[in-house]
Write a protein that holds these residues in place. Structure first.
Motif, PDB file in Angstrom:
ATOM      1  N   ALA A 131       0.828  -1.207   0.000  1.00 15.18           N
ATOM      2  CA  ALA A 131       0.000   0.000   0.000  1.00 15.18           C
ATOM      3  C   ALA A 131       0.862   1.256   0.000  1.00 15.18           C
ATOM      4  N   ALA A 132       1.996   1.203   0.654  1.00 17.31           N
ATOM      5  CA  ALA A 132       2.947   2.321   0.689  1.00 17.31           C
ATOM      6  C   ALA A 132       4.321   1.766   1.015  1.00 17.31           C
ATOM      7  N   ILE A 133       5.350   2.394   0.455  1.00 17.75           N
ATOM      8  CA  ILE A 133       6.739   2.005   0.715  1.00 17.75           C
ATOM      9  C   ILE A 133       7.427   3.195   1.361  1.00 17.75           C
ATOM     10  N   VAL A 134       7.802   3.024   2.623  1.00 13.25           N
ATOM     11  CA  VAL A 134       8.411   4.107   3.401  1.00 13.25           C
ATOM     12  C   VAL A 134       9.899   3.806   3.543  1.00 13.25           C
ATOM     13  N   ILE A 135      10.738   4.649   2.955  1.00 18.67           N
ATOM     14  CA  ILE A 135      12.183   4.436   2.968  1.00 18.67           C
ATOM     15  C   ILE A 135      12.780   5.228   4.117  1.00 18.67           C
ATOM     16  N   ASP A 136      13.131   4.520   5.196  1.00 15.63           N
ATOM     17  CA  ASP A 136      13.681   5.154   6.387  1.00 15.63           C
ATOM     18  C   ASP A 136      15.205   5.202   6.302  1.00 15.63           C
ATOM     19  N   VAL A 137      15.689   5.672   5.163  1.00  9.35           N
ATOM     20  CA  VAL A 137      17.120   5.843   4.910  1.00  9.35           C
ATOM     21  C   VAL A 137      17.290   7.203   4.238  1.00  9.35           C
ATOM     22  N   LEU A 138      18.195   8.007   4.741  1.00  5.42           N
ATOM     23  CA  LEU A 138      18.395   9.335   4.172  1.00  5.42           C
ATOM     24  C   LEU A 138      19.208   9.233   2.884  1.00  5.42           C
ATOM     25  N   LEU A 139      18.635   9.729   1.788  1.00  4.15           N
ATOM     26  CA  LEU A 139      19.280   9.691   0.474  1.00  4.15           C
ATOM     27  C   LEU A 139      19.582  11.128   0.052  1.00  4.15           C
ATOM     28  N   SER A 140      20.576  11.704   0.662  1.00  7.21           N
ATOM     29  CA  SER A 140      20.832  13.135   0.479  1.00  7.21           C
ATOM     30  C   SER A 140      21.918  13.443  -0.544  1.00  7.21           C
ATOM     31  N   GLU A 141      22.689  12.437  -0.962  1.00  4.89           N
ATOM     32  CA  GLU A 141      23.802  12.688  -1.883  1.00  4.89           C
ATOM     33  C   GLU A 141      23.648  11.840  -3.139  1.00  4.89           C
ATOM     34  N   PRO A 142      24.203  12.292  -4.246  1.00  4.66           N
ATOM     35  CA  PRO A 142      24.144  11.484  -5.470  1.00  4.66           C
ATOM     36  C   PRO A 142      24.891  10.169  -5.292  1.00  4.66           C
ATOM     37  N   ASP A 143      24.461   9.176  -6.059  1.00 10.71           N
ATOM     38  CA  ASP A 143      25.095   7.862  -6.000  1.00 10.71           C
ATOM     39  C   ASP A 143      26.517   7.963  -6.543  1.00 10.71           C
ATOM     40  N   ARG A 144      27.485   7.586  -5.727  1.00  6.37           N
ATOM     41  CA  ARG A 144      28.893   7.677  -6.144  1.00  6.37           C
ATOM     42  C   ARG A 144      29.260   6.578  -7.136  1.00  6.37           C
ATOM     43  N   LEU A 145      28.374   5.570  -7.315  1.00  3.85           N
ATOM     44  CA  LEU A 145      28.617   4.493  -8.269  1.00  3.85           C
ATOM     45  C   LEU A 145      27.754   4.635  -9.520  1.00  3.85           C
ATOM     46  N   SER A 146      27.113   5.771  -9.667  1.00  4.62           N
ATOM     47  CA  SER A 146      26.298   6.014 -10.851  1.00  4.62           C
ATOM     48  C   SER A 146      27.201   6.110 -12.090  1.00  4.62           C
ATOM     49  N   PRO A 147      26.698   5.751 -13.283  1.00  4.58           N
ATOM     50  CA  PRO A 147      27.542   5.764 -14.492  1.00  4.58           C
ATOM     51  C   PRO A 147      28.271   7.085 -14.723  1.00  4.58           C
ATOM     52  N   SER A 148      27.594   8.205 -14.496  1.00  4.35           N
ATOM     53  CA  SER A 148      28.248   9.497 -14.726  1.00  4.35           C
ATOM     54  C   SER A 148      29.417   9.695 -13.764  1.00  4.35           C
ATOM     55  N   ALA A 149      29.239   9.240 -12.495  1.00  6.97           N
ATOM     56  CA  ALA A 149      30.328   9.384 -11.526  1.00  6.97           C
ATOM     57  C   ALA A 149      31.500   8.476 -11.894  1.00  6.97           C
ATOM     58  N   VAL A 150      31.200   7.250 -12.373  1.00  8.63           N
ATOM     59  CA  VAL A 150      32.265   6.333 -12.774  1.00  8.63           C
ATOM     60  C   VAL A 150      32.996   6.866 -13.997  1.00  8.63           C
ATOM     61  N   ALA A 151      32.230   7.435 -14.942  1.00  7.93           N
ATOM     62  CA  ALA A 151      32.850   7.971 -16.169  1.00  7.93           C
ATOM     63  C   ALA A 151      33.810   9.105 -15.855  1.00  7.93           C
ATOM     64  N   ASN A 152      33.480   9.892 -14.839  1.00  8.82           N
ATOM     65  CA  ASN A 152      34.364  10.996 -14.467  1.00  8.82           C
ATOM     66  C   ASN A 152      35.684  10.521 -13.871  1.00  8.82           C
ATOM     67  N   MET A 153      35.707   9.275 -13.420  1.00 13.84           N
ATOM     68  CA  MET A 153      36.952   8.742 -12.857  1.00 13.84           C
ATOM     69  C   MET A 153      37.865   8.151 -13.923  1.00 13.84           C
ATOM     70  N   ILE A 154      37.360   7.987 -15.137  1.00 16.79           N
ATOM     71  CA  ILE A 154      38.165   7.429 -16.225  1.00 16.79           C
ATOM     72  C   ILE A 154      39.007   8.556 -16.852  1.00 16.79           C
ATOM     73  N   PRO A 155      40.275   8.326 -17.044  1.00 19.47           N
ATOM     74  CA  PRO A 155      41.132   9.367 -17.653  1.00 19.47           C
ATOM     75  C   PRO A 155      40.591   9.799 -19.013  1.00 19.47           C
ATOM     76  N   ASP A 156      40.687  11.083 -19.280  1.00 24.50           N
ATOM     77  CA  ASP A 156      40.180  11.639 -20.533  1.00 24.50           C
ATOM     78  C   ASP A 156      41.228  11.488 -21.631  1.00 24.50           C
ATOM     79  N   TRP A 157      41.503  10.232 -21.964  1.00 27.41           N
ATOM     80  CA  TRP A 157      42.465   9.917 -23.002  1.00 27.41           C
ATOM     81  C   TRP A 157      41.723   9.319 -24.189  1.00 27.41           C
ATOM     82  N   PRO A 158      42.251   9.474 -25.368  1.00 25.47           N
ATOM     83  CA  PRO A 158      41.552   8.965 -26.564  1.00 25.47           C
ATOM     84  C   PRO A 158      41.243   7.474 -26.492  1.00 25.47           C
TER      85      PRO A 158
END
Length: 400
Positions: A131-158
């Motif tokens: 009937a309802a899903i209550v998430i009792d976990v604070l999600l205040s920061e972006p996911d550090r394992l998200s694809p964009s975050a992982v891509a930023n850790m890859i060297p910008d080499w050709p």
């Protein structure tokens, strides 16, 4: 013979003596009337026995008005013992816990989990008919394992350019969780704090005030730590997830509403009930509403109506939590993700998603169960609200 002889009185002498006495009293009365000096009256000395009860009454009244912390601690300790002696009887209520427990962390990896994994968890609960899903976990920061975050850790080499583009082409983990939250009757939380971190929390429902404005009476906080805006926009409900203990650290009361930077906002518990019922508005009843008079005394909140449920509160919009001595059973998060659970245990219920694992559980002491995770306290609050088994203090108790 010895005979008692009663002397006879001469009537003439008796009349003469009476006249002399009358003249004497008449002269005394005239002297009193002519004397201007007030006559001193002797007051009886007051015994210490008479003063002792008055002293006790004055002392008791002074303690009641001053409310010293020691007296308050004693009263709360006595209150705790009442709960221990007569805890609330367990009643069937539509609540189910999903626990990110130690076993789930061992099987699925340490916390924080990637948000796409949380998205899978929300989808599994929603598919089971919650009937309802209550998430009792604070999600205040972006996911550090998200694809964009992982891509930023890859060297910008050709030579890495194709890998970067492939990763960036994937849907972000936070976006996946937002989509899952949007498909479900989901409720997120923000933490109460002394300053605003992130966006200012906002109200997702209507608020009707009956009587005095409730704002001055509610527990007040300068700010809060918000969840990610992307997630809060997708969720159906959004409330304060912080549990506020008494000065001795024990959680005995739960707020329905709080004041954050001057705005009235609901708690996670109130939002869970609202979203589960599909309600759109809170009705806050305070003193000087219809049928509620303060008669010159300090006012306050009387109750909060959430959908079809009317919650009687104290003057600050709080309830006393009626604890049961039987903790809730929980489904492990890993079992839910692998399908090793009965869907009937979730269907039609308010599902609380939280953790009992060390470092995540936010344990706090309560009167009956000792020190327990916040997830258990949240379940006990909702069970008190749904069962209607409230603890309340009659109006005459404060003067007793």
């Amino acid at each position: 013979r010895n005979v008692d002889v009663i002397p006879r009185t001469d009537p003439a002498n008796s009349w003469h003596n009476s006249c002399i006495k009358f003249s004497h009293y008449r002269l005394k009365l005239i002297q009193l009337m002519e004397d201007p000096r007030p006559q001193k009256r002797r007051r009886p000395a007051m015994s210490w026995r008479a003063l002792f009860p008055l002293g006790l009454l004055a002392l008791a009244l002074g303690l009641r008005l001053a409310e010293p912390s020691l007296l308050m601690d004693i009263r709360l300790a006595v209150f705790d013992q009442y709960q221990v002696l007569k805890p609330r009887e367990k009643t069937p209520v539509p609540i189910q816990l999903v626990d990110i427990d130690e076993r789930s962390l061992e099987q699925l990896g340490q916390w924080p989990w990637p948000r796409n994994q949380l998205a899978r968890l929300v989808d599994a609960i929603n598919d089971a008919g919650a009937a309802a899903i209550v998430i009792d976990v604070l999600l205040s920061e972006p996911d550090r394992l998200s694809p964009s975050a992982v891509a930023n850790m890859i060297p910008d080499w050709p030579e890495y350019q194709s890998a970067r583009e492939a990763i960036l082409g994937r849907t972000g983990h936070d976006e996946q969780l937002a989509q899952s939250l949007g498909r479900a009757n989901s409720v997120l939380g923000f933490a109460l704090d002394d300053e605003i971190v992130g966006e200012m929390p906002s109200l997702k429902a209507g608020l009707v005030r009956a009587g005095d404005p409730p704002d001055p009476f509610l527990p007040a906080f300068a700010g809060g730590i918000s969840a990610l805006p992307m997630l809060t926009e997708a969720a159906e409900g959004y409330g304060a997830c912080s549990l506020v203990p008494d000065p001795d650290g024990v959680v005995r009361r739960a707020s329905m509403l709080v004041s954050v930077a001057g705005s009235v906002l609901p708690t996670l518990d109130a939002e869970a009930l609202r979203v589960a019922q599909g309600a759109s508005t809170y009705i806050v009843k305070s003193t000087n509403a219809s049928g509620e008079q303060s008669f010159g005394a300090p006012g306050g909140v009387v109750g909060v109506k959430i959908g079809g449920l009317t919650v009687p509160t104290d003057d600050q919009g709080r309830i006393w939590i009626r604890y049961s001595d039987q903790p809730f059973d929980a489904i492990g998060a890993s079992d839910l993700l692998t399908g090793a659970f009965d869907p009937e245990s979730v269907a039609g219920k308010i599902v609380l998603l939280g953790s009992s694992a060390a470092g995540l559980s936010r344990p706090q002491p309560v009167p009956v169960l000792g020190v327990v995770p916040a997830l258990e306290i949240r379940a006990q609050i909702l069970e008190t609200l749904i069962s209607g088994d409230f603890l309340h203090q009659p109006d005459w108790a404060k003067g007793a």
